[in-house]
Motif scaffolding. Structure first.
Motif, PDB file in Angstrom:
ATOM      1  N   PHE A 257      23.516  12.101   7.716  1.00 24.77           N
ATOM      2  CA  PHE A 257      22.844  11.141   7.020  1.00 24.77           C
ATOM      3  C   PHE A 257      22.600   9.648   7.656  1.00 24.77           C
ATOM      4  O   PHE A 257      23.392   9.491   8.488  1.00 24.77           O
ATOM      5  CB  PHE A 257      23.428  10.794   5.668  1.00 24.77           C
ATOM      6  N   ILE A 258      21.651   9.074   7.251  1.00 23.92           N
ATOM      7  CA  ILE A 258      21.405   7.717   7.624  1.00 23.92           C
ATOM      8  C   ILE A 258      21.365   7.007   6.048  1.00 23.92           C
ATOM      9  O   ILE A 258      20.705   7.557   5.178  1.00 23.92           O
ATOM     10  CB  ILE A 258      20.024   7.543   8.422  1.00 23.92           C
ATOM     11  N   SER A 259      22.073   5.994   6.245  1.00 26.22           N
ATOM     12  CA  SER A 259      22.220   5.228   4.885  1.00 26.22           C
ATOM     13  C   SER A 259      22.058   3.504   5.414  1.00 26.22           C
ATOM     14  O   SER A 259      22.369   3.059   6.410  1.00 26.22           O
ATOM     15  CB  SER A 259      23.651   5.103   4.559  1.00 26.22           C
ATOM     16  N   VAL A 260      20.876   3.190   4.447  1.00 26.76           N
ATOM     17  CA  VAL A 260      20.357   1.870   4.790  1.00 26.76           C
ATOM     18  C   VAL A 260      20.574   0.940   3.390  1.00 26.76           C
ATOM     19  O   VAL A 260      20.382   1.481   2.216  1.00 26.76           O
ATOM     20  CB  VAL A 260      18.827   1.805   5.028  1.00 26.76           C
ATOM     21  N   GLN A 261      21.244  -0.239   3.758  1.00 27.92           N
ATOM     22  CA  GLN A 261      21.304  -1.160   2.396  1.00 27.92           C
ATOM     23  C   GLN A 261      20.047  -2.384   2.640  1.00 27.92           C
ATOM     24  O   GLN A 261      20.317  -2.922   3.642  1.00 27.92           O
ATOM     25  CB  GLN A 261      22.764  -1.909   2.628  1.00 27.92           C
ATOM     26  N   TYR A 262      19.629  -2.595   1.693  1.00 25.27           N
ATOM     27  CA  TYR A 262      18.718  -3.649   1.497  1.00 25.27           C
ATOM     28  C   TYR A 262      19.041  -4.776   0.704  1.00 25.27           C
ATOM     29  O   TYR A 262      19.674  -4.661  -0.434  1.00 25.27           O
ATOM     30  CB  TYR A 262      17.190  -3.324   0.919  1.00 25.27           C
ATOM     31  N   ALA A 263      18.825  -6.044   1.339  1.00 29.79           N
ATOM     32  CA  ALA A 263      18.960  -7.245   0.273  1.00 29.79           C
ATOM     33  C   ALA A 263      17.341  -7.791   0.074  1.00 29.79           C
ATOM     34  O   ALA A 263      16.696  -8.195   1.066  1.00 29.79           O
ATOM     35  CB  ALA A 263      19.538  -8.393   0.864  1.00 29.79           C
ATOM     36  N   GLY A 264      16.851  -7.523  -1.095  1.00 31.12           N
ATOM     37  CA  GLY A 264      15.670  -7.762  -1.550  1.00 31.12           C
ATOM     38  C   GLY A 264      14.686  -6.762  -0.762  1.00 31.12           C
ATOM     39  O   GLY A 264      14.959  -5.455  -0.966  1.00 31.12           O
ATOM     40  N   ASP A 265      13.855  -7.096   0.014  1.00 36.48           N
ATOM     41  CA  ASP A 265      12.937  -5.841   0.857  1.00 36.48           C
ATOM     42  C   ASP A 265      13.314  -5.822   2.004  1.00 36.48           C
ATOM     43  O   ASP A 265      12.693  -5.224   2.997  1.00 36.48           O
ATOM     44  CB  ASP A 265      11.677  -6.283   0.647  1.00 36.48           C
ATOM     45  N   LYS A 266      14.480  -6.387   2.424  1.00 36.07           N
ATOM     46  CA  LYS A 266      15.048  -6.344   4.001  1.00 36.07           C
ATOM     47  C   LYS A 266      16.299  -5.579   4.289  1.00 36.07           C
ATOM     48  O   LYS A 266      16.988  -5.766   3.555  1.00 36.07           O
ATOM     49  CB  LYS A 266      14.868  -7.894   4.515  1.00 36.07           C
ATOM     50  N   VAL A 267      16.240  -4.948   5.603  1.00 41.73           N
ATOM     51  CA  VAL A 267      17.478  -4.261   5.855  1.00 41.73           C
ATOM     52  C   VAL A 267      18.689  -5.234   6.031  1.00 41.73           C
ATOM     53  O   VAL A 267      18.263  -6.166   6.992  1.00 41.73           O
ATOM     54  CB  VAL A 267      17.167  -3.555   7.339  1.00 41.73           C
ATOM     55  N   LEU A 268      19.758  -4.797   5.188  1.00 42.79           N
ATOM     56  CA  LEU A 268      20.801  -5.892   5.609  1.00 42.79           C
ATOM     57  C   LEU A 268      21.799  -5.192   6.531  1.00 42.79           C
ATOM     58  O   LEU A 268      22.152  -6.007   7.533  1.00 42.79           O
ATOM     59  CB  LEU A 268      21.526  -5.995   4.166  1.00 42.79           C
ATOM     60  N   MET A 269      22.304  -3.724   6.320  1.00 43.63           N
ATOM     61  CA  MET A 269      22.917  -3.230   7.255  1.00 43.63           C
ATOM     62  C   MET A 269      22.546  -1.783   7.111  1.00 43.63           C
ATOM     63  O   MET A 269      21.981  -1.218   6.013  1.00 43.63           O
ATOM     64  CB  MET A 269      24.545  -3.454   6.816  1.00 43.63           C
ATOM     65  N   PHE A 270      23.155  -0.798   7.954  1.00 43.76           N
ATOM     66  CA  PHE A 270      22.919   0.328   8.020  1.00 43.76           C
ATOM     67  C   PHE A 270      24.052   1.383   8.692  1.00 43.76           C
ATOM     68  O   PHE A 270      24.777   0.592   9.381  1.00 43.76           O
ATOM     69  CB  PHE A 270      21.503   0.797   8.696  1.00 43.76           C
ATOM     70  N   SER A 271      24.173   2.573   8.380  1.00 48.21           N
ATOM     71  CA  SER A 271      25.031   3.520   9.147  1.00 48.21           C
ATOM     72  C   SER A 271      24.590   4.792   8.966  1.00 48.21           C
ATOM     73  O   SER A 271      23.602   5.227   8.339  1.00 48.21           O
ATOM     74  CB  SER A 271      26.419   3.353   8.176  1.00 48.21           C
ATOM     75  N   GLY A 272      25.247   5.879   9.935  1.00 47.94           N
ATOM     76  CA  GLY A 272      24.968   6.888  10.190  1.00 47.94           C
ATOM     77  C   GLY A 272      25.922   7.923  10.407  1.00 47.94           C
ATOM     78  O   GLY A 272      27.168   7.359  10.818  1.00 47.94           O
ATOM     79  N   LYS A 273      25.948   9.348   9.965  1.00 49.37           N
ATOM     80  CA  LYS A 273      27.076  10.120  10.277  1.00 49.37           C
ATOM     81  C   LYS A 273      26.286  11.493  10.847  1.00 49.37           C
ATOM     82  O   LYS A 273      25.312  11.933  10.437  1.00 49.37           O
ATOM     83  CB  LYS A 273      27.838  10.199   9.303  1.00 49.37           C
ATOM     84  N   GLY A 274      26.931  12.232  11.690  1.00 45.41           N
ATOM     85  CA  GLY A 274      26.532  13.342  12.394  1.00 45.41           C
ATOM     86  C   GLY A 274      25.310  13.302  13.146  1.00 45.41           C
ATOM     87  O   GLY A 274      24.560  14.336  12.906  1.00 45.41           O
ATOM     88  N   LEU A 275      24.716  12.307  13.507  1.00 41.38           N
ATOM     89  CA  LEU A 275      23.544  12.258  14.001  1.00 41.38           C
ATOM     90  C   LEU A 275      23.596  12.794  15.592  1.00 41.38           C
ATOM     91  O   LEU A 275      24.584  12.540  16.236  1.00 41.38           O
ATOM     92  CB  LEU A 275      22.911  10.898  14.215  1.00 41.38           C
ATOM     93  N   GLN A 276      22.582  13.370  16.089  1.00 42.78           N
ATOM     94  CA  GLN A 276      22.829  14.069  17.630  1.00 42.78           C
ATOM     95  C   GLN A 276      21.412  13.446  18.442  1.00 42.78           C
ATOM     96  O   GLN A 276      20.357  13.105  17.914  1.00 42.78           O
ATOM     97  CB  GLN A 276      22.451  15.467  17.393  1.00 42.78           C
TER      98      GLN A 276
END
Length: 84
Positions: A65-84
């Motif tokens: 997965f890819i997970s993205v956290q937004y504050a308002g309409d902008k990316v605050l932080m993001f993470s991923g797992k199992g990406l190739q």
């Protein structure tokens, strides 16, 4: 090998090749990106949840997965797992 089997294998390969949940797209994410830019890159999220002005969206499955956290309409932080 039947034509049906060949068509099934071709479709499976095409789906794997078109998967947007990968390291290349993860590397394109940046803090401050607009939500619309992220959705252009990754497509519609699998799920989103939010509270107090912070929205968390996830693309993919528990294993990959890819997970993205937004504050308002902008990316605050993001993470991923199992990406190739």
């Amino acid at each position: 090998m039947s034509l049906r089997t060949i068509a099934l294998v071709a479709c499976c390969l095409l789906l794997v090749a078109c998967n947007k949940i990968n390291q290349a797209n993860y590397s394109k994410l940046e803090a401050g990106m607009a939500k619309a830019e992220v959705e252009t890159l990754l497509g519609r999220p699998s799920e989103c949840a939010g509270a107090l002005g912070v929205l968390s969206c996830t693309w993919g499955t528990q294993e990959r997965f890819i997970s993205v956290q937004y504050a308002g309409d902008k990316v605050l932080m993001f993470s991923g797992k199992g990406l190739q």
